[in-house]
Structures are given as structure tokens and as C-alpha cells.
Design an enzyme around this catalytic site. Structure first.
Site, PDB file in Angstrom:
ATOM      1  N   ASN A 134       0.347  -1.057  -0.280  1.00 25.93           N
ATOM      2  CA  ASN A 134       0.101   0.080   0.034  1.00 25.93           C
ATOM      3  C   ASN A 134       0.705   1.401  -0.063  1.00 25.93           C
ATOM      4  O   ASN A 134       0.561   2.364  -0.397  1.00 25.93           O
ATOM      5  CB  ASN A 134      -1.022   0.049   1.351  1.00 25.93           C
ATOM      6  N   PHE A 441      -2.033  -8.658   4.089  1.00 30.25           N
ATOM      7  CA  PHE A 441      -0.360  -7.852   4.824  1.00 30.25           C
ATOM      8  C   PHE A 441      -0.543  -6.035   4.141  1.00 30.25           C
ATOM      9  O   PHE A 441       0.727  -6.160   3.473  1.00 30.25           O
ATOM     10  CB  PHE A 441       0.590  -9.060   4.609  1.00 30.25           C
ATOM     11  N   CYS A 442      -0.965  -5.686   3.993  1.00 29.46           N
ATOM     12  CA  CYS A 442      -1.244  -4.115   3.083  1.00 29.46           C
ATOM     13  C   CYS A 442      -1.105  -4.682   1.754  1.00 29.46           C
ATOM     14  O   CYS A 442       0.097  -3.287   1.208  1.00 29.46           O
ATOM     15  CB  CYS A 442      -0.449  -3.343   3.715  1.00 29.46           C
ATOM     16  N   ASN A 443      -1.185  -5.377   1.115  1.00 31.97           N
ATOM     17  CA  ASN A 443      -1.071  -6.103  -0.282  1.00 31.97           C
ATOM     18  C   ASN A 443      -1.816  -6.251  -0.913  1.00 31.97           C
ATOM     19  O   ASN A 443      -3.041  -7.344  -1.108  1.00 31.97           O
ATOM     20  CB  ASN A 443      -0.020  -6.323  -0.625  1.00 31.97           C
TER      21      ASN A 443
END
Length: 849
Positions: A134, A441-443
Site C-alpha cells: 500500500n 499484509f497491506c498488499n
């Protein structure tokens, strides 16, 4: 097997064992609740003991002053910071003649700084791979402000454009400057960003992308712009490359001599563990002058004038971009972390070690199957095993490819191919002392790619209430995230084997037919139970109050969980997080209208329970002491109980700022248990009910026989293991915090109930009807000793071995009133008393249907 792994690069040629004993003994010598298996190094790796000792020794032996001053101590600080920059560049196989290090708070701050300072124009393009953090995606907001084109490409097929978007409005861009002279010139600069290693799958991207993009060897599609987008002359258009190396550099070598990316974002605590809150943006000096700031702050200028529009930035790139005073004490400490890595042979040996371990974990998980042959794990980013390929052959193939880092991400499925939620895996792992991470995982791009989530599905999940870091792990029979195991330079095969064993114990179905908890305890004839205890909990997560009889209300037992203790942020405290709450003993005196809180060594705290106090109008006037409170992920408005300095009393007991709040109106929450019953095609699934501060059900019931069965099992397991060092005490009904304890029933007979009728022994004509909304899903709260407040028990782990349904640990049943009107007599709610009889309705078995 360990010998074969060592031949491939595991263990630093025998140094791993001594490293663990010397630097990480806390992982291997801890006992009880403190014994952990740490497999979340992509989140933050661990620090060595000598590393901390050296850092503290350095700080104790020297005085460091603000580097913006000119004294001897300031000069010492400046030198230490410069030395730290050189150490970072050494880690990247380069030096200060080619690159500069700008220290930031973390990798995210480094990427944000790049987005702010990049010379965007309406002719620019920002291109990034789908698989990106992100923090990289956020750069596009700066690009869009300047009307730059944004392009998303497939990381495996760069020529394939997945999306492009150009905003309609923007702000005036800064005129680009020449990287050599710093003078303004008409040039177009584009930025391409990709991760060195995916923080979702651990897959490494081809670093040759740096050369391809920098040299202009771009896919044809990249050179095509939408009509009217302001495309500049290609001769004056330049592509620069940013590598997000936050994950890659944690366990791998980024060689900037071989792959001279223009910008590199680092997270130092992911590499060396300590200090946290420290990252860096590494910039190639030849392009440093392109970075322009709209803001200037302390230490970044040569001169500025307060009453005139004039300022001149510093010429040194690091000084120009580091706003204010850097975190110099932490920066001074990073060399000790790199020194520790050097004792193992440097980052190259670390890469070999974690690469072999990750391949081993992948091969073992690939081989996990249910008795029917269905795979237990669906693994992301790794190659499929070839037909007839052994685990050893698969492991070696993955290691030789060099395409995978230190991460293995996957989802679990049962023997029917149905998904097991990642939050279920994480909760059970925590019970077994294993630290992992779950989610996306902020992806988001990798999550979409590997889980086959369309843009429409992501938006639909958001509308359904799913947000990052929540527990909504399966929506419409599709996972919303994954389980991630990430390895560090000190991770051992023993720890990996422990995790593999954990999966096998908990998620590989046995060869025998799985026990159907809803019918296994069925008995012939009509079973009748007798209520032996009635317990209410006036304050959520505090001790219970046993009574001989008690009135019902629209939310359950009268005043049950009507109060809660909340922290300074308005979040309800629970015994799971604050075990000491179990020692607070609430008592209700209905004649006096007083709630009394008792705690050993403290004067009792008395709170009026006058109903009028909870019926004030909702206003923002602080005098009314209203506040929004978060209870189990739902928000509700509460009234703060301020009588007799309740806040001060609670803070002294619990050691943190907190308040006592009271429910102002019943909650109506969506119960997962209710959905589970509906999914079993019940003809009449229970309707939604009004709740107090209880999690899901109005009542919780356990049977004495079931409680004793679990206690006996724990004793037998300890005897079999010859482990009687930590005898669990007080293994009675209080561990489960029930409202009703029932005697006279077979073990786990309650699992088969669909509803019950409670017949009063004092008034034979009165009966109370309740629906069973499902089993009670258990958490680590059962491990808290209700008498001492200690949390050393292995009760939850014991329950996990035989009390699971739908991959949830269960014990006891949740109940709710069948209907409010049907349980009132003469306009008043019924009472429930000790000695009342319970007549359950039992679910039909499949044979009976």
C-alpha cells in the site's frame, strides 16, 4: 534431513546453535505462557542480546548532542550518523560517491517522501506492479495531483497493462530541474516502482527490471498515452526506478553496483530488529537534484527570510530532505545489528539460510493431505510439485531457482475442499504459542491476484463490513486473506517443524469419521437437567455473582453485563487482555439500589443503579458524561459512572486509565452463531435478539458432567506426559463464565440441543422458553484462573484437541429468549432459580431425517 539442509546453506555452517544460545536464549528457555515460536519476521525481526548490550554500552559511554549544534558532542553525533549512512550503503554494496541515505521513520515514510518530492508533470507516468505494498500505491495520489498517468502492470508479464487512470483535476506542478545543474528545464520524468520481494508470497521479482526500465527498453504499451494526456517528446522523457526493498533487504542482498536503482526504500528494523521506527530512502546521487520539496523545515535550508518569500535549500541531499533533527540515538545503534549479521557471514549467508528453510516449509506443507487425498494447504507464489517428484526433489528445485525469499503464505482447506478462515488458524496458533500473521499484509494487489478477488468483490466485501485487520476471513465462501509464515536469520528447523506439527494436529482430519458434535452425545428417552447454579456478571469480564434466583430481562438476566470497564480510547477491557479483572467482585443490592465493586486491599466502590440515570437524552453536553464505547467490534453509546471517583478506583486496581460505563440501550448485533444455524437449514433459525455487553448470546449454559470430563482429560494428559510441574487449579465451571450450570445430564449432551424449556419449581405454571443459537466459541479467557488471575493454564489447548466444530474451539451453548412476550407473566419477566428443571429439544440425526 537437517544435514541435507545444511548442505544447501542452512545453519551458517554450524553457527546457528551457538547464535541461538548466545543471542536468542529467550526463545528457547522460556516456559509456560511465555514460550513462543516466532514466525512473523516480515512484520519485524528480532534483536540479539549482544546487539542491545553494545547499543546501551555505547550510549552510556558517550554523550551525544543535537547534530545541528557545533560543540564536540554534536560533532560526535554527526560522525556517528555519517558512519551509519556508510553502513547502510555497505549493506547495499555501494558507497557515498554514488548514493545518499536519507533517514526516515520507516519504509512507508521513505516512499511518501519520494512521492512528495518527485518531479511530476502532466506528461509524467507512474507505473507500478500489481503486487505492491500500500505504501507504494499511495504514491499515485501525488502523481494524480499533477495529472500524471497511472499505470498498473502484471508483475510476471510487464507488457500487460492491468489498469490505467488519469485524474480530471490536478495542481500546478513544480518545473522539473536538471539532475546535473539543478536548473529548471523542460523534461518529463516517469517513475516505475516494484518490490524486490513480495511481502505477500515471498516471490522475488527480476532485478533486471532496473536495467530494462532505465535503458528505455520499455514495452510498447508503456509508450502509448491516452489522447490529450500531454505526452512529451520521447527524447525528453526519462524513466526512473524505485525498488521497495523493505522486505527484500531484510533477508537478501540488493547489489546497487549491479542493479543501480534510482531510489530504494528500506525498513531497518526488518533487517536488524532494533531500533524500531527507523527507515531510509536511498537515492542515486545523479538524480538527487530532481527531488524538490514544497516544504522546508529546521536543518534543511541555508537561509530563509521571515518577512519575504525567500529561502535557499541546503546542497547536501540528506540534509535537504531530512526535516528537523534526525533520530540520532537510534541511528547510532544500527551498526551493532549489522555487526551481528557479519558474524554469520553477512546478508548472503542469511539469504541462503532462510531460502532453504522456506523451501523446506513449502515442501512439507505441499505434502500435507487429508485421508481422502485432498491437500490441506493452498500455497501462493510457489511452483506446483511435478508428477512423481519427492519432497526432497521439490525442495532442491525451489532452492536452486533462487526466486523465493523467506515467506510462505497459504490458506487451509478441509477434506471437502471448503476454506478454513485464516483468523481461525491464527487464534489456534496463538494457543500453541506460535506468532504468525494473517490477512492481506497491506498488499491488496497480491491478495486480489492470488485469491482471485475482482475489484467488484473487494468493494462488495467492504460494503459487507470487511476492513483490513478484522476477522471477516471468509465472505461468500471465498477467503479474504491468507496465513503468512515469515522466517528470520535466527529461525531454526525445530521452529518450522513445530509449526508443521501444529497444522497436522489441528487441521489434518483423522482417518476415522469425524465426530459430529451435534449428535455424538444423543441418548434415548427424555433427558431432564436441573439448574445447579445461576450466575450473573454485572460488569463485563469481572467476577461472577452467584444467586439462588434472579429475574430475566429483555437482554438476559437482569443487570447481567450492564456495565463495562473501558480504556482511555473507549474500548472495553476484557479479562483476556487484563486477567486482573477476574479479581474484581461486583455485588448488586437491589433493595438499596447499589452496585458494589470489591477488590482485596481496596475500599469497596459503590455505584447507584437508579434506572433514571441511564435514561438521559443523547446530547453532546459533557456534563451528562456520555461516550461512545467499542464492545466486540461494535459501537454503542454508554453513560460514564462517575460516582465516588470510579475512574480513580479502577485505575489504582488495574494500573491504567479507565472508566466504568453503563449500557444506555440494548445492542442488536449480527451473530455468527445465528448464521451457522441458518446455514444448517434450520426451519426456524433464532431471530435476532437484544444484547447487553455480552458478546453474542443472552445466556451461556454448561453442564457439570462436561466440565468434569474436560478436567479429567487434562489430568490424564499431564500424567501421560509425566508433566505435573504446573497443575491447573480451579478447573471448575468458573473457567467458562456461564450463566447456568446444569446437572443430571450426560457428557456433552448439550451439543445436540436446539431449544430448551425451563420449568419453575416454585411456580409450576411458569415456564421459560429459550432457543439455542449455537456453541460458544472459546478463546484464551478460559486459561485465566478465576481465583488468582494467573494465566498459565493449558485448558484451551486441551479443548482444541477434541472440542472443535467448523474449526472453532467450542464448549457450552449460547441461548436467547424465544420471545420476550412469551416469557412474561402478568406483564413481568419470569425468574430463573436453582433447582428449576430443563427440558431440552434435541436435534434430529441424519438417520432420523
Amino acid at each position: 534431513m537437517e544435514g541435507k539442509l545444511e548442505q544447501l546453506g542452512y545453519g551458517y555452517q554450524g553457527k546457528l546453535e551457538s547464535l541461538r544460545k548466545k543471542e536468542f536464549s529467550r526463545l528457547d528457555t522460556a516456559t509456560g505462557d511465555h514460550k513462543r515460536t516466532y514466525l512473523d519476521h516480515a512484520g519485524a525481526t528480532l534483536y540479539g542480546e549482544a546487539q542491545l548490550a553494545a547499543s546501551m554500552k555505547q550510549l552510556c559511554a558517550n554523550t551525544y548532542a543535537n547534530p545541528h549544534s557545533q560543540g564536540r558532542e554534536s560533532q560526535r553525533t554527526t560522525k556517528a550518523v555519517d558512519d551509519a549512512r556508510q553502513r547502510v550503503l555497505k549493506h547495499l554494496n555501494t558507497d557515498a560517491s554514488k548514493f545518499s541515505v536519507i533517514f526516515t521513520a520507516n519504509a512507508t515514510s521513505a516512499l511518501k517522501l519520494l512521492g512528495e518530492c518527485f518531479p511530476w508533470s502532466s506528461s509524467s507516468e507512474f507505473c507500478y506492479t500489481l503486487d505492491n505494498h500500500n505504501s507504494v500505491l499511495g504514491i499515485r495520489e501525488y502523481a494524480k495531483q499533477h495529472r500524471a498517468l497511472v499505470r498498473v502492470i502484471d508483475d510476471e508479464h510487464p507488457s500487460e497493462t492491468l489498469a490505467t487512470f488519469l485524474p480530471k483535476r490536478g495542481i500546478a506542478p513544480l518545473e522539473p530541474r536538471s539532475p546535473k545543474t539543478g536548473q529548471q528545464e523542460r523534461q518529463t520524468y516517469n517513475l516505475f516502482a516494484f518490490p524486490g520481494e513480495s511481502n505477500f508470497s515471498g516471490k522475488k521479482l527480476e532485478m533486471d527490471l532496473v536495467h530494462q526500465v532505465s535503458s528505455g527498453a520499455l514495452p510498447k504499451q508503456w509508450k502509448e498515452r491516452k489522447a490529450g494526456s500531454g505526452c512529451a517528446d520521447s527524447k525528453k522523457s526519462h524513466w526512473l526506478v524505485c525498488v521497495d526493498a523493505a522486505k527484500f533487504c531484510a533477508t537478501g542482498r540488493l547489489d546497487l553496483q549491479q542493479f543501480p536503482a534510482d531510489f530504494v526504500a528500506l525498513s531497518l528494523y526488518k533487517i536488524i530488529g532494533y531500533p524500531t521506527g527507523l527507515g531510509a530512502l536511498v537515492v542515486r546521487n545523479e538524480v538527487g537534484n530532481l527531488l524538490q520539496k514544497r516544504y522546508f523545515g529546521g536543518g534543511t535550508v541555508e537561509a530563509s527570510i521571515s518577512d519575504a518569500d525567500f529561502w535557499r535549500e541546503r546542497k547536501d541531499l540528506s540534509e535537504r530532505l531530512e526535516d528537523g533533527t534526525v533520530n540520532f540515538l537510534d541511528i547510532c545503534s544500527i551498526r551493532h545489528g549489522f555487526d551481528l549479521l557479519d558474524t554469520l557471514g553477512g546478508i548472503e549467508r542469511v539469504s541462503e539460510h532462510v531460502g532453504v528453510l522456506a523451501a523446506y516449509l513449502f515442501a512439507e506443507l505441499s505434502a500435507l493431505t487429508h485421508p481422502n487425498g485432498k491437500k490441506v494447504c493452498v500455497i501462493y507464489g510457489f511452483p506446483e510439485a511435478l508428477k512423481g517428484e519427492t519432497k526432497a526433489e521439490l525442495l532442491q528445485r525451489v532452492v536452486r531457482s533462487g526466486r523465493h525469499g523467506s515467506i510462505v503464505s497459504f490458506n487451509v482447506q478441509d477434506s471437502k475442499g471448503e476454506w478454513v478462515g485464516y483468523s481461525t488458524v491464527e487464534r489456534l496458533a496463538n494457543v500453541f504459542g506460535i506468532q504468525i500473521r494473517t490477512g492481506c499484509f497491506c498488499n491488496p494487489g497480491a491478495c486480489q491476484k492470488y485469491l482471485n478477488l475482482s475489484k467488484e468483490t473487494v468493494r462488495s466485501n467492504l460494503e459487507a463490513g470487511h476492513v483490513c485487520w478484522d476477522q471477516n476471513d471468509i465472505i461468500n465462501m471465498q477467503p479474504t486473506g491468507a496465513v503468512r509464515v515469515s522466517l528470520g536469520y535466527m529461525t531454526t528447523k525445530t521452529e518450522v517443524d513445530r509449526f508443521i506439527s501444529f497444522l497436522g494436529i489441528n487441521f489434518v482430519e483423522e482417518k476415522k469419521v469425524a465426530c459430529n458434535l451435534m449428535s455424538a452425545s444423543r441418548t434415548t428417552g427424555e433427558a431432564v437437567g436441573i439448574i445447579s447454579k445461576v450466575i450473573l456478571y454485572p460488569v463485563k469480564s469481572c467476577a461472577g455473582m452467584e444467586v439462588s434466583k434472579w429475574s430475566l430481562s429483555r437482554t438476559g438476566l437482569l443487570y447481567d453485563r450492564n456495565w463495562a470497564i473501558v480504556n482511555a480510547r473507549g474500548v472495553a477491557l476484557t479479562m483476556k487482555r487484563v486477567p486482573k479483572m477476574s479479581l474484581i467482585q461486583p455485588r448488586l443490592d437491589l433493595k438499596r439500589g447499589i452496585l458494589t465493586l470489591n477488590f482485596e486491599g481496596m475500599q469497596p466502590l459503590e455505584i447507584p443503579i437508579n434506572e433514571g440515570d441511564s435514561l438521559v437524552n443523547v446530547k453532546t453536553d459533557k456534563k451528562q458524561q456520555l461516550r461512545e464505547t467499542r464492545i466486540c467490534s461494535s459501537k454503542c453509546e454508554t453513560k460514564i459512572e462517575s460516582a465516588n471517583d470510579a475512574d480513580r478506583w479502577l485505575q489504582e486496581v488495574l494500573g491504567q486509565p479507565c472508566s466504568l460505563v453503563r449500557m444506555r440501550a440494548p445492542r442488536q448485533t449480527k451473530s455468527r452463531k445465528r448464521e451457522m444455524r441458518a446455514n444448517r437449514h434450520e426451519k426456524e433459525p433464532p431471530a435476532k435478539a437484544e444484547l447487553s455487553f455480552a458478546n453474542e448470546g443472552q445466556f451461556l449454559l454448561v453442564s457439570e458432567a462436561s466440565v468434569k470430563s474436560v478436567a479429567d482429560r487434562m489430568i490424564k494428559l499431564r500424567e501421560a506426559a509425566c508433566d505435573m510441574t504446573e497443575i491447573d487449579t480451579h478447573m471448575d465451571y468458573r473457567r467458562y463464565r456461564p450463566n447456568f450450570v446444569v446437572t443430571g445430564l450426560p457428557v456433552f449432551h448439550e451439543d445436540s440441543w436446539t431449544r430448551i424449556k425451563v420449568k419453575s419449581q416454585q411456580k409450576s405454571t411458569h415456564a421459560t422458553n429459550m432457543d439455542v443459537i449455537g456453541p460458544c466459541v472459546r478463546c484464551q479467557m478460559v486459561d485465566v484462573d478465576p481465583i488468582s488471575g494467573d494465566r498459565k493454564s493449558k485448558l484451551l489447548r486441551t479443548l482444541a484437541t477434541f472440542r472443535k466444530s467448523n474449526n472453532q474451539i467450542i464448549f457450552g451453548v449460547l441461548l436467547q429468549l424465544h420471545s420476550e412476550a412469551g416469557n412474561q407473566h402478568d406483564g413481568r419477566f419470569s425468574e430463573i432459580s436453582v433447582e428449576d428443571k430443563i427440558f431440552p429439544t434435541v436435534a434430529q440425526s441424519e438417520d432420523e431425517k
